[in-house]
Scaffold this motif. Sequence first.
Motif, PDB file in Angstrom:
ATOM      1  N   ARG A   1       0.874  -1.181   0.000  1.00 55.36           N
ATOM      2  CA  ARG A   1       0.000   0.000   0.000  1.00 55.36           C
ATOM      3  C   ARG A   1       0.910   1.229   0.000  1.00 55.36           C
ATOM      4  O   ARG A   1       2.122   1.129   0.025  1.00 55.36           O
ATOM      5  CB  ARG A   1      -0.930  -0.020   1.209  1.00 55.36           C
TER       6      ARG A   1
ATOM      7  N   GLN B   1      -8.118   4.463  -5.708  1.00 54.62           N
ATOM      8  CA  GLN B   1      -9.067   3.358  -5.717  1.00 54.62           C
ATOM      9  C   GLN B   1     -10.081   3.523  -6.844  1.00 54.62           C
ATOM     10  O   GLN B   1     -10.554   2.536  -7.424  1.00 54.62           O
ATOM     11  CB  GLN B   1      -9.787   3.274  -4.366  1.00 54.62           C
TER      12      GLN B   1
ATOM     13  N   PHE C   1      -9.010   1.673  -9.882  1.00 57.22           N
ATOM     14  CA  PHE C   1      -9.249   0.235  -9.745  1.00 57.22           C
ATOM     15  C   PHE C   1     -10.725  -0.081  -9.961  1.00 57.22           C
ATOM     16  O   PHE C   1     -11.075  -1.018 -10.691  1.00 57.22           O
ATOM     17  CB  PHE C   1      -8.815  -0.257  -8.364  1.00 57.22           C
TER      18      PHE C   1
ATOM     19  N   VAL D   1       0.284   1.292 -13.102  1.00 51.72           N
ATOM     20  CA  VAL D   1       0.958   0.127 -12.524  1.00 51.72           C
ATOM     21  C   VAL D   1       2.382  -0.009 -13.048  1.00 51.72           C
ATOM     22  O   VAL D   1       3.259  -0.537 -12.351  1.00 51.72           O
ATOM     23  CB  VAL D   1       0.154  -1.177 -12.739  1.00 51.72           C
TER      24      VAL D   1
ATOM     25  N   VAL E   1      -4.071  -6.853  -8.795  1.00 53.63           N
ATOM     26  CA  VAL E   1      -5.149  -6.184  -8.062  1.00 53.63           C
ATOM     27  C   VAL E   1      -6.309  -7.160  -8.026  1.00 53.63           C
ATOM     28  O   VAL E   1      -6.817  -7.574  -9.072  1.00 53.63           O
ATOM     29  CB  VAL E   1      -5.563  -4.866  -8.741  1.00 53.63           C
ATOM     30  N   GLN E   2      -6.738  -7.556  -6.826  1.00 56.70           N
ATOM     31  CA  GLN E   2      -7.790  -8.557  -6.664  1.00 56.70           C
ATOM     32  C   GLN E   2      -9.146  -7.895  -6.455  1.00 56.70           C
ATOM     33  O   GLN E   2      -9.232  -6.746  -6.020  1.00 56.70           O
ATOM     34  CB  GLN E   2      -7.471  -9.450  -5.461  1.00 56.70           C
TER      35      GLN E   2
ATOM     36  N   SER F   1      -5.754  -9.348   0.230  1.00 63.60           N
ATOM     37  CA  SER F   1      -5.230  -7.979   0.263  1.00 63.60           C
ATOM     38  C   SER F   1      -6.370  -7.028   0.577  1.00 63.60           C
ATOM     39  O   SER F   1      -7.463  -7.153   0.015  1.00 63.60           O
ATOM     40  CB  SER F   1      -4.581  -7.614  -1.076  1.00 63.60           C
TER      41      SER F   1
ATOM     42  N   GLU G   1      -8.658  -3.574   0.580  1.00 61.17           N
ATOM     43  CA  GLU G   1      -9.033  -2.679  -0.509  1.00 61.17           C
ATOM     44  C   GLU G   1      -7.971  -1.595  -0.681  1.00 61.17           C
ATOM     45  O   GLU G   1      -7.501  -0.998   0.283  1.00 61.17           O
ATOM     46  CB  GLU G   1     -10.388  -2.025  -0.224  1.00 61.17           C
TER      47      GLU G   1
ATOM     48  N   VAL H   1      -2.193  -3.712  -3.274  1.00 57.83           N
ATOM     49  CA  VAL H   1      -1.930  -4.595  -4.403  1.00 57.83           C
ATOM     50  C   VAL H   1      -0.977  -5.696  -3.954  1.00 57.83           C
ATOM     51  O   VAL H   1      -0.215  -5.537  -3.001  1.00 57.83           O
ATOM     52  CB  VAL H   1      -1.325  -3.837  -5.602  1.00 57.83           C
TER      53      VAL H   1
ATOM     54  N   SER I   1      -9.555 -10.216 -12.015  1.00 60.99           N
ATOM     55  CA  SER I   1      -8.312  -9.666 -11.496  1.00 60.99           C
ATOM     56  C   SER I   1      -7.654  -8.809 -12.564  1.00 60.99           C
ATOM     57  O   SER I   1      -7.881  -8.989 -13.768  1.00 60.99           O
ATOM     58  CB  SER I   1      -7.356 -10.773 -11.020  1.00 60.99           C
TER      59      SER I   1
END
Length: 337
Positions: free
Chosen positions: A39, A45, A48, A155, A220-221, A242, A244, A247, A285
Amino acid sequence: MDLPLIDISAFRTRDQAAMQVIARDVDRACRDVGFLVVRGHDIPQALFDRSFELTRRYFARGTDEKLRDCSPSPDVFRGYERMGTRYRDAGPAGKKVADYKEAYMISSPDFDEAERRLPVPHGFEGMYAPNIWPNEAAGDIQGFRTTFVEFYRAVDALARTMNGVFAAALQLPEDFFVPHFTGHASTCTWVNYPAQTVPPEPGQMRIPEHTDSTSLTVVVQDGSAHGLEIKTRDGKWIPVRSPEGAVVINLGDLMAQWTNDRWVSTPHRVDNPPREIAMANPRYSLCFFQKPHVDASIECLPTCTDAANPVRHAPIQAGAYIRQKMLRTRPQPSAAE
């Protein structure tokens, strides 16, 4: 077993004392398990969330429409990957079975712009091909391309930051890895593990046990209860969770070789949920596979060998290793083809 949760924000604020602590923690995690949860990376967020929503919308499209986005060649890792695109030796007696997933893959957005393309190394044209983009005219996936590009760049920047963290953890100059990733062909994949309305074949999983060919992977899940699992040294499988906004970072084969096996590329998988859950619940994912430039020579780092720990591996060319390992997951044509 909880994976190390590491806040890397000090590498943005340049808090030197905190950076040293982070480097030690990262070195320990990379030695012990090869996975960590990160993190403090500064990726919002909202990006994501938007990426997951567009992933869901894209894979909800009809099969015929998605097939228009397929790569023209198994050597061009772009566009839509339908079920049956990737195979592993995971069935009974080593029989090849397909991953129970579909995906959409891009590489650097720079490859789409002629004026920003670098010369393509001979033999690796497929890894530097322009991206394939779906038709957004219907409006159901409006913003797919711009969001995917934004996600890729975010990323990619995180992976470059992690390269600096890794260098510090290995007692190297923080910019040590920079030249190895100039003009890289890293790939970004949005994945759908669909509801398993058709039961898996024997040995078939969402993704069976494997290691990544990369230097590092960012995952990222979506928060699903059943997802990524890693194999411990004693052979047990444990889930990777993981919070929120965080990653998952895992090391690949190239980083293990670079570090003379000081750091580990840990086997992992995406297992099938119990049947009653699998029948109705997909999983998504967002993944980034960081790869050095194809011409980069991966050879033992100077801080990872001494008289008591001699060099274990001969140098390898990054691109040749990655391409060979990826092609091994492609189905082979039959004798009749």
